[in-house]
Write an enzyme that holds these catalytic residues in place. Structure first.
Site, mmCIF file in Angstrom:
data_model
loop_
_atom_site.group_PDB
_atom_site.id
_atom_site.type_symbol
_atom_site.label_atom_id
_atom_site.label_comp_id
_atom_site.label_asym_id
_atom_site.label_seq_id
_atom_site.Cartn_x
_atom_site.Cartn_y
_atom_site.Cartn_z
ATOM 1 N N ARG A 145 0.803 -1.231 0.000
ATOM 2 C CA ARG A 145 0.000 0.000 0.000
ATOM 3 C C ARG A 145 0.828 1.269 0.000
ATOM 4 N NH1 ARG A 145 -3.049 -3.672 1.514
ATOM 5 N NH2 ARG A 145 -1.178 -4.300 2.590
ATOM 6 N N LYS A 168 25.479 -3.501 -1.436
ATOM 7 C CA LYS A 168 26.947 -3.387 -1.566
ATOM 8 C C LYS A 168 27.549 -2.631 -0.393
ATOM 9 C CE LYS A 168 26.638 -2.902 -6.602
ATOM 10 N NZ LYS A 168 26.855 -1.909 -7.676
ATOM 11 N N ARG A 204 11.356 4.085 3.197
ATOM 12 C CA ARG A 204 10.991 3.114 4.249
ATOM 13 C C ARG A 204 12.242 2.320 4.587
ATOM 14 N NH1 ARG A 204 5.908 -0.889 4.432
ATOM 15 N NH2 ARG A 204 5.017 1.092 5.090
ATOM 16 N N HIS A 245 5.166 6.125 11.454
ATOM 17 C CA HIS A 245 4.663 5.944 10.083
ATOM 18 C C HIS A 245 3.706 7.103 9.808
ATOM 19 C CE1 HIS A 245 3.394 4.274 6.402
ATOM 20 N NE2 HIS A 245 3.170 3.014 6.754
HETATM 21 C C1 NCD Z 1 1.831 -0.880 8.172
HETATM 22 C C2 NCD Z 1 3.324 -0.695 8.305
HETATM 23 O O1 NCD Z 1 4.071 -0.897 7.342
HETATM 24 O O2 NCD Z 1 3.729 -0.324 9.399
HETATM 25 N N1 NCD Z 1 1.427 -1.108 6.856
HETATM 26 C C3 NCD Z 1 1.162 -0.053 6.041
HETATM 27 O O3 NCD Z 1 2.020 0.740 5.750
HETATM 28 N N2 NCD Z 1 -0.099 0.110 5.624
HETATM 29 C C4 NCD Z 1 1.287 -1.889 9.124
HETATM 30 C C5 NCD Z 1 1.835 -3.275 9.097
HETATM 31 O O4 NCD Z 1 2.747 -3.601 8.324
HETATM 32 O O5 NCD Z 1 1.332 -4.078 9.876
#
Ligand code: NCD
Length: 311
Positions: free
Chosen positions: A51, A80, A101, A129
């Site tokens: 997502r 690397k 991320r 997040h």
């Molecule tokens: C979440 C995350 O990556 O923290 N997912 C997301 O981004 N929608 C929740 C999860 O991975 O459980």
């Protein structure tokens, strides 16, 4: 230049403006179709995602921009031994904005100190997040009509669940918010959230283990996945992974207008039989994620909403 590393990087006023913009985008998507023409978004994903990465990419494409990036550490020069700081310096030459991320807490923050372009934290380890929180806030605001006067139950892995940490930090800034924190003792919210956020701001909350006991009090139930990848040993994960399963029987105990949210992906914590319940809002939530990310990209790039007359 502004980055989005934590939900606290936006004031309540800026947050409201961003959500207003996202709502206008949802209502008039065509008006925004060329806002980011010629701009590029880089998605630097060192951890799996469906997502977050794809909704960022869809958001930039919907704005008329383009996207580039990688979706695993193995396929980038991280394999690397390149540092995140060096990677972002280079990506700054290729793109106008980046979403990162990373499994290490603070990695997007470190990247932002070396970046020449805005950096968005798309999830850093078990920490924060913020763009999922924007998604959650837009969902609650759109479906409940506002962000105050709510009892919010957060259920599952409150320790490692970064979406929970960011959501609590954001919601405490609104009026008359009460939390019910539902978890096994091993997966309680971290001390810094309990002390520095909840206690410090005198927020009403309670911690319980049984979901059934509190269902009837909740306006929102935010379910979470037990974060397998953050456990130190598999035994603990196996013991806790099915601690909560939201099913039809439990939904009968809930208010008729309680919303069920989940950042997704779900594993077993929401039975598929709940999906048809009109209160199940997790797939709508995923749709809202595209609109808030469109609004965020525009805001960080300093692109104003087009005048309806210009379009
Ligand atoms: C979440 C995350 O990556 O923290 N997912 C997301 O981004 N929608 C929740 C999860 O991975 O459980």
């Amino acid at each position: 230049m502004k980055h989005l590393l934590s939900p606290m990087d936006l004031s309540v006023e800026e947050l409201d403006q961003l959500l207003d913009l996202a709502s206008d985008i949802a209502a008039n998507p065509k008006k925004y179709a060329r806002c980011c023409e010629g701009k590029k978004l880089a998605t630097l994903f060192y951890e799996p995602s469906t997502r977050t990465r794809l909704s960022f990419e869809a958001a930039m494409l919907n704005l008329g921009g383009s996207v580039l990036g990688f979706s695993s550490a193995d396929s980038s020069s991280a394999a690397k031994g390149e540092s995140v700081s060096d990677t972002i310096r280079v990506i700054s030459c290729y793109a106008d904005i980046a979403a990162i991320r990373h499994p290490k807490e603070g990695a997007p923050m470190v990247a932002s100190t070396k970046s020449l372009i805005p950096v968005i934290n798309a999830g850093d380890g078990g920490h924060q997040h913020p763009t999922q929180t924007l998604t959650d806030l837009m969902t609650i605001r759109s479906l409940k009509g506002g962000l105050g006067n709510l009892t919010i139950g957060l259920c599952g892995d409150l320790k490692f669940g970064r979406t929970v940490h960011s959501l609590i930090e954001s919601l405490v800034r609104y009026e008359n918010i009460r939390f019910v924190l539902i978890s096994p003792p091993e997966l309680r919210v971290p001390d810094y959230i309990r002390e520095d956020v909840l206690n410090d701001k005198h927020i009403e909350y309670k911690e319980v283990q049984k979901l059934e006991d509190v269902m009837g009090e909740l306006d929102i139930l935010y379910m979470t996945r037990v974060q397998k990848e953050r456990f130190f040993n598999e035994e603990d994960y196996i013991r806790m992974k099915d601690f909560y399963v939201l099913d039809k029987a439990k939904m009968e105990l809930a208010k008729p207008d309680m919303l069920v949210l989940h950042p997704l992906p779900r594993v077993n914590e929401i039975s598929v039989e709940v999906d048809d319940d009109p209160r199940a809002s997790y797939f709508k939530q995923a749709q809202f994620g595209v609109y808030v990310r469109m609004a965020l990209i525009m805001t960080l790039l300093g692109i104003a909403a087009p005048d309806a007359k210009e379009v």
